[in-house]
Design an enzyme around this catalytic site. Structure first.
Site, PDB file in Angstrom:
ATOM      1  N   SER A  58     -11.195 -45.932 -11.694  1.00 21.73           N
ATOM      2  CA  SER A  58     -12.203 -45.530 -12.672  1.00 21.73           C
ATOM      3  C   SER A  58     -13.274 -44.594 -12.109  1.00 21.73           C
ATOM      4  CB  SER A  58     -12.887 -46.768 -13.245  1.00 21.73           C
ATOM      5  OG  SER A  58     -13.411 -47.566 -12.191  1.00 21.73           O
ATOM      6  N   ASP A 349     -23.382 -49.234 -14.184  1.00 25.51           N
ATOM      7  CA  ASP A 349     -23.080 -50.539 -14.773  1.00 25.51           C
ATOM      8  C   ASP A 349     -22.763 -51.531 -13.648  1.00 25.51           C
ATOM      9  OD1 ASP A 349     -20.574 -49.777 -13.933  1.00 25.51           O
ATOM     10  OD2 ASP A 349     -19.655 -49.701 -15.905  1.00 25.51           O
ATOM     11  N   HIS A 352     -20.002 -49.250 -11.303  1.00 21.28           N
ATOM     12  CA  HIS A 352     -19.892 -47.789 -11.167  1.00 21.28           C
ATOM     13  C   HIS A 352     -21.233 -47.128 -10.883  1.00 21.28           C
ATOM     14  CE1 HIS A 352     -16.473 -48.888 -13.893  1.00 21.28           C
ATOM     15  NE2 HIS A 352     -15.842 -48.225 -12.933  1.00 21.28           N
TER      16      HIS A 352
END
Ligand SMILES: *[C@@H]1O[C@H](CO)[C@@H](O)[C@H](O)[C@H]1NC(C)=O
Ligand SMILES: *[C@@H]1O[C@H](CO)[C@@H](O)[C@H](O)[C@H]1NC(C)=O
Length: 396
Positions: A58, A349, A352
């Site tokens: 991600s 978050d 990340h």
């Protein structure tokens, strides 16, 4: 068609072995002088990057997961809140704005990451079929192990997809075999993986005492995939090491006083140092023409945590978006809190970084010292092979 570039790259390929030794010597001797060059002069000495091929998780996914059924994680709004607006406000980025793939791409002349493989349109496919721009196979939640990231595109599958892409390009016939190999040799391959494999630790998973064996296993697997990419034509590779996982808001939320989890950071360091050692060995043993840089998210993030002000940041513990302790207990959605001053946060978050953190990191990867990227930084990785700069030895 023998364009000058094709001739140059063919020549470069023939003498690559000899040049590698020379290039290494030149790089070593030019490191001291590097600082005197302005970024502009340095960029002028770079070889163009015809395409970028992105693999991993991600930190670099540019939207593949939007095309996958559950349980693959999706970057729902407000993820992407600071990206240029799209029709459904879905950007596929697991951060507030551009992610690490986008920002690296912006440093090599693209507007953002090459398109997500699963989002390809006839037009973006046309670029890809010409060996241009490239594509992004990364899938949020994936790891090195097949078992990591249920429902995501595993690293194994991503490498398979690249092999398939290459076969498709050859079949389409817009570029020949040799020309494609030349283009691939100049293209930038970027991989970010390993962090999600760490979810195997704790709570009934792999006990920390078995970390060294576990880490050695995943690094061995990782090197196999890198070798596969080398056989398929990758010659310029950037590996992002894993960030200090123990300092993520998700980890701080579990420690007694909200400090970093030192054990988990230690395992991160273990992975990173083994990756460096194994990569150096593998290049000598089986990938002699590989030029690579290991870009240290670990060091750059650790430095920003130790000295936020220097990095222009105010908050390096709390995530900007989420809920619970440090906003590290609940994923970021429209139902959780969202900070306003996103450029002052290190973390977006639970797990990340923010776009602001990523911009800082990529700048360090391109122009920083050995602490930021080794054995060479990204600017050095992209310099023209020595022979094509001025060819001072052409009469020898
Ligand atoms: C991952 O899965 C593929 C296909 O099922 C298999 O061929 C490969 O060996 C697996 N990789 C590892 C490291 O287990
Ligand atoms: C993967 O997800 C599917 C669908 O949600 C679920 O049925 C399956 O049990 C999961 N597998 C693992 C290994 O967690």
């Amino acid at each position: 068609m023998a364009t000058p570039a094709a001739v140059a790259s063919a020549t470069a390929a023939v003498v690559a072995g000899a040049l590698l030794v020379l290039a290494a010597a030149v790089l070593c001797s030019s490191v001291a002088g590097e600082a005197e060059l302005s970024a502009g002069e340095s960029i002028a000495r770079r070889q163009p990057v015809p395409a970028m091929y992105v693999f991993g998780d991600s930190l670099v996914d540019a939207g593949n997961n939007d095309f996958l059924p559950p349980p693959a994680p999706k970057a729902v709004p407000p993820n992407g809140v600071d990206m240029p607006r799209t029709v459904f406000w879905r950007t596929g980025r697991f951060t507030n704005g551009y992610n690490l793939a986008d920002i690296v791409a912006q440093h090599v002349g693209l507007k953002k990451s090459p398109p997500a493989y699963l989002s390809m349109t006839p037009l973006s496919r046309l670029d890809l079929l010409r060996g241009r721009v490239g594509t992004n196979y990364a899938s949020g939640g994936s790891g090195i192990l097949n078992a990591t990231g249920n429902g995501t595109i595993t690293l194994y599958e991503q490498v398979q997809l690249f092999a398939k892409t290459k076969a498709t390009i050859i079949r389409a016939g817009l570029v020949g075999h040799e020309r494609l190999d030349g283009l691939l040799a100049q293209s930038l391959f970027l991989i970010s993986t390993g962090g999600n494999d760490f979810t195997a630790f704790g709570r009934g998973g792999v006990p920390l005492s078995q970390a060294p064996e576990f880490i050695a296993g995943i690094v061995t697997d990782y090197l196999k995939y890198i070798n596969e990419l080398y056989k398929l034509g990758a010659r310029r590779l950037v590996l992002l090491d894993i960030l200090p996982v123990g300092c993520l808001p998700s980890q701080r939320a579990t420690t007694a006083n909200g400090e970093c989890n030192a054990d988990v950071n230690h395992v991160s360091e273990l992975f990173n140092s083994l990756l460096r050692a194994e990569m150096a060995k593998a290049v000598v043993a089986s990938m002699p023409a590989m030029k690579y840089s290991i870009a240290s998210l670990y060091n750059v993030f650790s430095d920003m945590i130790a000295n936020p002000t220097l990095a222009g940041l105010r908050e390096v513990k709390w995530g900007c978006c989420g809920s619970g302790k440090f906003n590290g207990e609940v994923d970021c959605t429209m139902g959780t809190s969202l900070c306003k001053d996103r450029d002052e946060y290190l973390f977006w978050d639970r797990v990340h970084g923010t776009q602001a953190a990523y911009r800082r990191a990529v700048l360090a990867f391109f122009y920083g010292t050995l602490r930021d990227a080794e054995p060479i930084n990204l600017d050095q990785l992209l310099q023209k092979p020595y022979s094509t700069v001025t060819a001072p030895y052409s009469s020898m």
